[in-house]
Scaffold this motif. Structure first.
Motif, mmCIF file in Angstrom:
data_model
loop_
_atom_site.group_PDB
_atom_site.id
_atom_site.type_symbol
_atom_site.label_atom_id
_atom_site.label_comp_id
_atom_site.label_asym_id
_atom_site.label_seq_id
_atom_site.Cartn_x
_atom_site.Cartn_y
_atom_site.Cartn_z
ATOM 1 N N SER A 158 36.773 35.687 45.926
ATOM 2 C CA SER A 158 36.806 36.996 45.411
ATOM 3 C C SER A 158 37.958 37.559 44.611
ATOM 4 C CB SER A 158 36.553 38.239 46.769
ATOM 5 O OG SER A 158 36.405 39.502 46.130
ATOM 6 N N GLU A 159 39.237 37.173 45.128
ATOM 7 C CA GLU A 159 40.371 37.750 44.466
ATOM 8 C C GLU A 159 40.500 36.892 43.115
ATOM 9 O OE1 GLU A 159 40.639 37.945 48.845
ATOM 10 O OE2 GLU A 159 40.067 36.308 47.442
ATOM 11 N N GLU A 160 39.912 35.705 42.938
ATOM 12 C CA GLU A 160 39.777 35.294 41.551
ATOM 13 C C GLU A 160 38.845 35.777 40.656
ATOM 14 O OE1 GLU A 160 39.348 30.953 41.980
ATOM 15 O OE2 GLU A 160 40.314 30.998 44.018
ATOM 16 N N VAL A 161 37.768 36.223 41.156
ATOM 17 C CA VAL A 161 36.667 36.955 40.382
ATOM 18 C C VAL A 161 37.392 38.140 40.068
ATOM 19 C CG1 VAL A 161 34.566 38.058 40.281
ATOM 20 C CG2 VAL A 161 34.981 35.751 41.564
ATOM 21 N N GLU A 162 38.015 38.885 41.073
ATOM 22 C CA GLU A 162 38.587 40.236 40.470
ATOM 23 C C GLU A 162 39.597 39.924 39.159
ATOM 24 O OE1 GLU A 162 40.478 44.251 42.475
ATOM 25 O OE2 GLU A 162 40.298 42.399 43.718
ATOM 26 N N ALA A 163 40.471 38.970 39.565
ATOM 27 C CA ALA A 163 41.505 38.689 38.482
ATOM 28 C C ALA A 163 40.912 38.155 37.056
ATOM 29 C CB ALA A 163 42.284 37.512 38.712
ATOM 30 N N ARG A 170 40.932 43.743 29.910
ATOM 31 C CA ARG A 170 41.980 43.652 29.165
ATOM 32 C C ARG A 170 41.621 43.181 27.538
ATOM 33 N NH1 ARG A 170 45.024 42.126 33.845
ATOM 34 N NH2 ARG A 170 44.911 39.967 33.383
ATOM 35 N N ASN A 171 40.793 41.995 27.495
ATOM 36 C CA ASN A 171 40.364 41.436 26.238
ATOM 37 C C ASN A 171 39.578 42.388 25.711
ATOM 38 O OD1 ASN A 171 41.761 39.182 26.858
ATOM 39 N ND2 ASN A 171 40.182 37.865 27.747
ATOM 40 N N LEU A 172 38.519 43.090 26.246
ATOM 41 C CA LEU A 172 37.551 44.094 25.662
ATOM 42 C C LEU A 172 38.248 45.125 25.048
ATOM 43 C CD1 LEU A 172 34.774 44.143 28.310
ATOM 44 C CD2 LEU A 172 34.571 43.162 25.763
ATOM 45 N N GLU A 173 39.179 45.620 25.817
ATOM 46 C CA GLU A 173 40.090 46.759 25.284
ATOM 47 C C GLU A 173 40.896 46.249 23.945
ATOM 48 O OE1 GLU A 173 42.540 47.554 28.858
ATOM 49 O OE2 GLU A 173 41.038 49.086 29.766
#
Length: 198
Positions: A158-163, A170-173
């Motif tokens: 889960s932590e990897e998916v969240e990262a 960030r890329n979209l922003e």
């Protein structure tokens, strides 16, 4: 085709029955309706979850399936989440809705999109596509989110998916900011709605 794992929902009758994806799945015999207070041992996709669904949930889905809460995003406070608690509640990562009610909005997935997303992320692509095939717009959900599913599927916990989700955002922003500075109209503006779950 037969889906060999349980698929279920708690339905709170918030939605127009003619447009409700959960009710349509129920009419097709593709989802089991649960009573309030009835427990479900598999993954429960819920805005009250604390972990994001990940490929590491595959065995849990294989054993016990996937359930969702069929309710209106505008009426979350009316849902007795305490009575449908599960030890395996999960959030979904950043994904964009393709359903007619919330098309283009992040995190505003309907019932079938939420189930399909869980199946995609946990490695049951054929189940996801089968459920989506029952809706005229279903293929669009995969097309819009395929790059995200590809990235999430390369994660484990889960932590990897969240990262990965945070990197995607960030890329979209950055992409939106670059196009705004260049004076280019960008669909990305609609993709930056704040996540209601974080």
């Amino acid at each position: 085709m037969c889906i060999d794992v349980p698929v279920a929902m708690w339905d709170f009758d918030h939605c127009d029955p003619r447009r409700c994806s959960g009710k349509r799945l129920a009419r097709l015999g593709l989802i089991q309706e649960l009573r309030v207070g009835q427990r479900f041992r598999g993954i429960v996709v819920s805005p009250k979850g604390t972990q994001i669904v990940s490929p590491s949930d595959r065995e849990l889905v294989l054993r016990n399936g996937v359930a969702v809460v069929e309710c209106s995003w505008a009426r979350l406070d009316d849902v007795p989440f305490g009575k449908i608690a599960s030890p395996h509640e999960r959030l979904l990562p950043y994904l964009v809705a393709a359903n007619p009610v919330n098309y283009g909005k992040p995190w505003r997935l309907n019932c079938v999109e939420a189930i399909a997303a869980t199946f995609f992320i946990t490695g049951f692509k054929e189940y996801a596509q089968y459920l989506l095939s029952k809706f005229g717009w279903g293929a669009s959900f995969w097309e819009i989110n395929e790059p995200f599913f590809d990235q999430y599927s390369r994660c484990h916990a889960s932590e990897e998916v969240e990262a990965m989700q945070n990197q995607i955002i960030r890329n979209l922003e950055q992409s939106y900011e670059d196009s705004r500075k260049a004076g280019v109209s960008d669909y990305g503006a609609d993709l930056l709605v704040a996540n209601p779950n974080h």
